[in-house]
Motif scaffolding. Structure first.
Motif, short mmCIF file in Angstrom:
data_model
loop_
_atom_site.label_atom_id
_atom_site.label_comp_id
_atom_site.label_asym_id
_atom_site.label_seq_id
_atom_site.Cartn_x
_atom_site.Cartn_y
_atom_site.Cartn_z
N MET A 180 0.47 -1.14 0.18
CA MET A 180 0.08 -0.05 0.33
C MET A 180 0.92 1.44 -0.08
O MET A 180 -0.05 2.33 -0.07
CB MET A 180 -0.93 0.10 1.21
CG MET A 180 -2.13 -1.36 1.17
SD MET A 180 -3.35 -1.07 -0.47
CE MET A 180 -4.06 0.68 0.15
N ASP B 211 -3.68 -2.34 -8.31
CA ASP B 211 -4.53 -1.95 -7.18
C ASP B 211 -4.17 -3.73 -6.42
O ASP B 211 -4.41 -5.08 -5.86
CB ASP B 211 -5.93 -2.85 -7.76
CG ASP B 211 -7.17 -2.68 -7.01
OD1 ASP B 211 -7.22 -2.85 -6.01
OD2 ASP B 211 -8.12 -4.28 -7.23
N ALA C 186 -4.34 -3.63 -3.15
CA ALA C 186 -5.57 -3.06 -2.07
C ALA C 186 -6.69 -4.66 -2.18
O ALA C 186 -6.33 -6.02 -1.71
CB ALA C 186 -6.17 -2.50 -1.89
N LEU D 276 -3.55 -7.82 -2.18
CA LEU D 276 -3.51 -7.90 -0.97
C LEU D 276 -5.13 -8.85 -0.33
O LEU D 276 -4.99 -9.67 0.43
CB LEU D 276 -3.23 -6.98 0.35
CG LEU D 276 -1.78 -6.05 0.17
CD1 LEU D 276 -1.96 -5.40 0.21
CD2 LEU D 276 -1.29 -7.34 0.58
N GLN D 277 -6.46 -8.19 -0.82
CA GLN D 277 -7.65 -8.70 -0.15
C GLN D 277 -7.04 -10.58 -1.32
O GLN D 277 -7.72 -11.02 0.18
CB GLN D 277 -8.63 -8.20 -0.92
CG GLN D 277 -10.53 -9.24 -0.43
CD GLN D 277 -10.22 -9.61 1.04
OE1 GLN D 277 -10.84 -8.02 2.04
NE2 GLN D 277 -10.27 -10.69 1.83
N PRO E 63 -7.22 -5.47 3.30
CA PRO E 63 -6.65 -4.74 4.46
C PRO E 63 -8.19 -4.04 4.71
O PRO E 63 -8.62 -3.70 4.13
CB PRO E 63 -5.96 -3.14 3.48
CG PRO E 63 -5.98 -3.42 1.82
CD PRO E 63 -6.34 -4.90 2.05
N GLU F 297 -12.23 1.40 3.26
CA GLU F 297 -12.79 1.12 2.28
C GLU F 297 -12.09 2.33 0.88
O GLU F 297 -11.39 2.98 1.27
CB GLU F 297 -14.03 1.62 1.65
CG GLU F 297 -14.82 0.37 2.59
CD GLU F 297 -16.68 0.57 2.13
OE1 GLU F 297 -17.04 2.24 1.44
OE2 GLU F 297 -17.37 -0.41 2.78
N HIS G 6 -9.62 2.58 -1.03
CA HIS G 6 -7.98 2.48 -0.41
C HIS G 6 -7.74 3.29 -1.72
O HIS G 6 -7.67 3.06 -3.62
CB HIS G 6 -7.11 0.92 -0.58
CG HIS G 6 -7.93 0.40 0.17
ND1 HIS G 6 -7.91 0.07 1.93
CD2 HIS G 6 -9.02 -1.03 0.74
CE1 HIS G 6 -8.08 0.00 2.42
NE2 HIS G 6 -8.71 -0.87 2.28
N GLY H 86 -2.15 1.52 -5.09
CA GLY H 86 -1.33 1.26 -5.22
C GLY H 86 0.43 0.36 -5.60
O GLY H 86 0.16 0.18 -6.49
#
Length: 263
Positions: free
Chosen positions: A166, A211, A213, A216-217, A231, A234, A236, A239
């Motif tokens: 991020m 993207d 985020a 990472l999701q 993370p 909302e 985000h 990154g």
């Protein structure tokens, strides 16, 4: 086509040499490849004050017979490789940049009936280790040449190993300066000889905006659980994604038959 440049002559001379075309001066400060009315497209180089900031949305594809020789030519003329290669059924594409960072591609098409050669060094066992949810240890090189070690979540995007970030970090700054990286992953498996299996990947890294985020999701579902939101929050911001192209592998495990013998 017109290309904005802070240094039109530098960029125009690069493209003139690469495409073997003549330069002219249509307007004060401008340069041009080709002449109006000829079959090949005319390319203008327009002086502007602001430098290039974002990815080029339209770019040249330069067809070549020998990609290695073409890369050498681009480098000699002042361009550079962006360390990205794409393999398709019809040929190979390498992402490059001219002296001001404008992206373009070197494209090599295979002969009729030829197929793309296999470039991956990852077999199914290595891919399973990478996507198993085990922490990866990432080694990059600091400016003084010393190692920098981080533990990261990793996944696969095609044949590339990816991790999401991020914010900017030392490891990412290291990769921008020197793309050489090493990743190691302990699998938790003990083989028949009593040795703990582990995978080592030697490769070349590229840092791109993306993207993080979302990545990472996706990885959080593997590392933390299927119902975890990470993370948190909302909306985000964009990154950074580290993309590692494996070049050789080592370690102890069922990938040893394709591993580097010196690992």
């Amino acid at each position: 086509m017109t290309v904005d440049c802070t240094k039109p002559r530098l960029v125009a001379e690069f493209w003139a040499a690469l495409l073997d075309r003549q330069l002219s001066v249509p307007l004060p400060g401008w340069l041009r490849l080709g002449t109006l009315g000829e079959a090949e497209p005319v390319i203008n180089f327009q002086p502007v004050a602001e430098p290039k900031r974002d990815k080029t949305r339209m770019h040249f594809d330069i067809r070549v017979d020998d990609v290695d020789q073409a890369v050498d030519t681009v480098t000699r003329l002042g361009g550079r490789s962006l360390q990205k290669r794409y393999d398709y059924d019809e040929g190979i594409v390498l992402l490059m940049a001219d002296p001001e960072g404008n992206e373009f591609c070197l494209v090599h098409y295979f002969a009729d009936g030829a197929t793309v050669p296999s470039m991956t060094v990852l077999n199914d066992a290595a891919r399973s280790a990478i996507t198993s949810g085990k922490l990866a240890h990432l080694v990059t090189l600091n400016p003084d040449g010393g190692p920098q070690l981080s533990a990261v979540w990793v996944g696969l995007d095609g044949d590339e190993i990816v991790s999401g970030h991020m914010g900017d970090r030392q490891k990412l700054r290291n990769v921008r300066r020197d793309p050489r990286v090493v990743l190691s992953i302990e699998t938790g498996v003990v083989n028949g000889m009593g040795l703990a299996e582990y995978l080592v990947v030697y490769g070349s890294g590229t840092v791109v905006a993306g993207d993080a985020a979302g990545l990472l999701q996706r990885l959080a579902h593997v590392y933390l659980g299927p119902d975890v939101t990470f993370p948190p929050g909302e909306n985000h911001p964009t990154g950074l994604i580290l993309r590692v192209t494996p070049e050789r592998i080592g370690g102890v495990g069922p990938w040893s038959s394709i591993a580097d013998s010196g690992a």
